[in-house]
Write a protein that holds these residues in place. Structure first.
Motif, mmCIF file in Angstrom:
data_model
loop_
_atom_site.group_PDB
_atom_site.id
_atom_site.type_symbol
_atom_site.label_atom_id
_atom_site.label_comp_id
_atom_site.label_asym_id
_atom_site.label_seq_id
_atom_site.Cartn_x
_atom_site.Cartn_y
_atom_site.Cartn_z
ATOM 1 N N THR A 45 0.855 -1.167 0.000
ATOM 2 C CA THR A 45 0.000 0.000 0.000
ATOM 3 C C THR A 45 0.898 1.225 0.000
ATOM 4 O O THR A 45 1.969 1.199 0.591
ATOM 5 N N VAL A 46 0.458 2.274 -0.692
ATOM 6 C CA VAL A 46 1.229 3.509 -0.720
ATOM 7 C C VAL A 46 0.384 4.616 -0.105
ATOM 8 O O VAL A 46 -0.784 4.796 -0.474
ATOM 9 N N LEU A 47 0.950 5.344 0.835
ATOM 10 C CA LEU A 47 0.280 6.488 1.438
ATOM 11 C C LEU A 47 1.047 7.751 1.082
ATOM 12 O O LEU A 47 2.213 7.913 1.438
ATOM 13 N N MET A 48 0.389 8.624 0.306
ATOM 14 C CA MET A 48 0.985 9.913 -0.044
ATOM 15 C C MET A 48 0.569 10.894 1.050
ATOM 16 O O MET A 48 -0.597 11.277 1.142
ATOM 17 N N GLN A 49 1.517 11.278 1.888
ATOM 18 C CA GLN A 49 1.178 12.045 3.078
ATOM 19 C C GLN A 49 1.790 13.449 3.022
ATOM 20 O O GLN A 49 2.920 13.604 2.532
ATOM 21 N N CYS A 87 -4.419 8.867 -0.233
ATOM 22 C CA CYS A 87 -4.014 10.209 0.172
ATOM 23 C C CYS A 87 -5.027 10.715 1.184
ATOM 24 O O CYS A 87 -6.116 10.173 1.337
ATOM 25 N N VAL A 88 -4.652 11.753 1.870
ATOM 26 C CA VAL A 88 -5.433 12.247 3.004
ATOM 27 C C VAL A 88 -6.247 13.465 2.575
ATOM 28 O O VAL A 88 -5.696 14.415 1.978
ATOM 29 N N GLN A 89 -7.536 13.427 2.857
ATOM 30 C CA GLN A 89 -8.427 14.519 2.447
ATOM 31 C C GLN A 89 -7.932 15.873 2.944
ATOM 32 O O GLN A 89 -7.911 16.858 2.204
ATOM 33 N N SER A 107 -7.339 6.490 -3.381
ATOM 34 C CA SER A 107 -8.361 6.323 -2.357
ATOM 35 C C SER A 107 -8.141 7.406 -1.310
ATOM 36 O O SER A 107 -7.052 7.513 -0.749
ATOM 37 N N VAL A 108 -9.153 8.233 -1.111
ATOM 38 C CA VAL A 108 -9.012 9.353 -0.175
ATOM 39 C C VAL A 108 -9.502 8.923 1.200
ATOM 40 O O VAL A 108 -10.602 8.389 1.341
#
Lengths: 127, 130
Positions: A45-49, A87-89, A107-108
């Motif tokens: 999983t990739v989280l763009m933060q 990514c984070v809203q 996916s937000v």
């Protein structure tokens, strides 16, 4: 030094966290290299933060910075079996961005969900 | 417990290398296993055998070298990160026709597979990022 190549796809899950803006440093580009490698061996999983979300801005033109437009490589992640890019809203809102500004579908999630995402992966690779 | 360490920061530029070295000392002193130290990004500069810091400052290269020899550690610098930053061993110097090599003898150059392998086979991967 020995790699156990027989492990093929591990049952451990990897979470890659990208938190640097592109082009000002190599963290994003080299982090993406690690994601590609990880996808060969485990579910990723990739989280763009935070500023990491800038890596996904569509139509980048970094010719003036003498760096590579590696954002297009994110488009290939699905072919590598990486189905979940998050990514984070709040990160989007704070930067006046929307999903339409991004080069791939994401996916937000809400910021309040991030601790749960961190807790439900076996290994976190933080870039 | 079996640990792996990933070092992202260059020596003397950030706290990353110092903290990683201290953590390595601490976990080994507690009897844990250190599966691998993977040097990525500017962390690859830790493998440069020609660093010559002032005598009253910690010599990070020599510290890693001594620790590796005492505990038979697997110290790996990422080949892609290392080549583009000018940290190379004799083999790569010959391959790219470079006048010199600088990677220390206790370090090896290898690929990102070593990082993923460490992530999957150690109980804990601890990243010292910038």
């Amino acid at each position: 030094m020995q790699i156990d190549w027989s492990l093929s796809v591990s049952n451990r899950t990897l979470l890659f966290v990208q938190s640097h803006a592109p082009h000002g440093s190599l963290f994003g580009q080299e982090g993406l290299d690690a994601i590609m490698m990880g996808s060969a061996f485990a579910r990723c999983t990739v989280l763009m933060q935070g500023d990491g979300i800038y890596q996904l801005i569509i139509d980048q033109d970094p010719t003036g910075t003498n760096t590579r437009d590696y954002s297009v490589t994110y488009s290939a992640l699905r072919d590598y079996g990486v189905e979940s890019v998050l990514c984070v809203q709040e990160d989007l809102t704070e930067r006046r961005l929307s999903e339409d500004d991004l080069i791939i579908p994401v996916s937000v999630v809400n910021r309040s969900e991030v601790p749960h995402i961190l807790a439900t992966h076996d290994v976190i690779l933080d870039f | 417990m079996r640990f792996a360490i990933s070092v992202h920061g260059g020596p003397y530029t950030s706290q990353s290398s110092h903290s990683a070295l201290n953590f390595a000392h601490a976990l080994l002193a507690e009897g844990h296993e250190l599966y691998r130290v993977f040097f990525y990004h500017d962390g690859v500069y830790n493998g440069s055998s020609i660093m010559a810091p002032p005598q009253d400052e910690l010599d990070l290269y020599s510290e890693w070298r001594a620790l590796a020899q005492e505990h038979h550690l697997d110290l790996v610098v990422c080949i892609a990160s290392a080549l583009r930053r000018g940290v190379i061993d004799r083999t790569e110097a010959d391959r790219y026709d470079k006048a010199a090599s600088n990677l220390g003898d206790v370090f090896t150059i290898s690929g990102l597979g070593q990082l993923i392998d460490a992530a999957l086979n150690a109980d804990r991967l601890v990243t010292f990022r910038v």
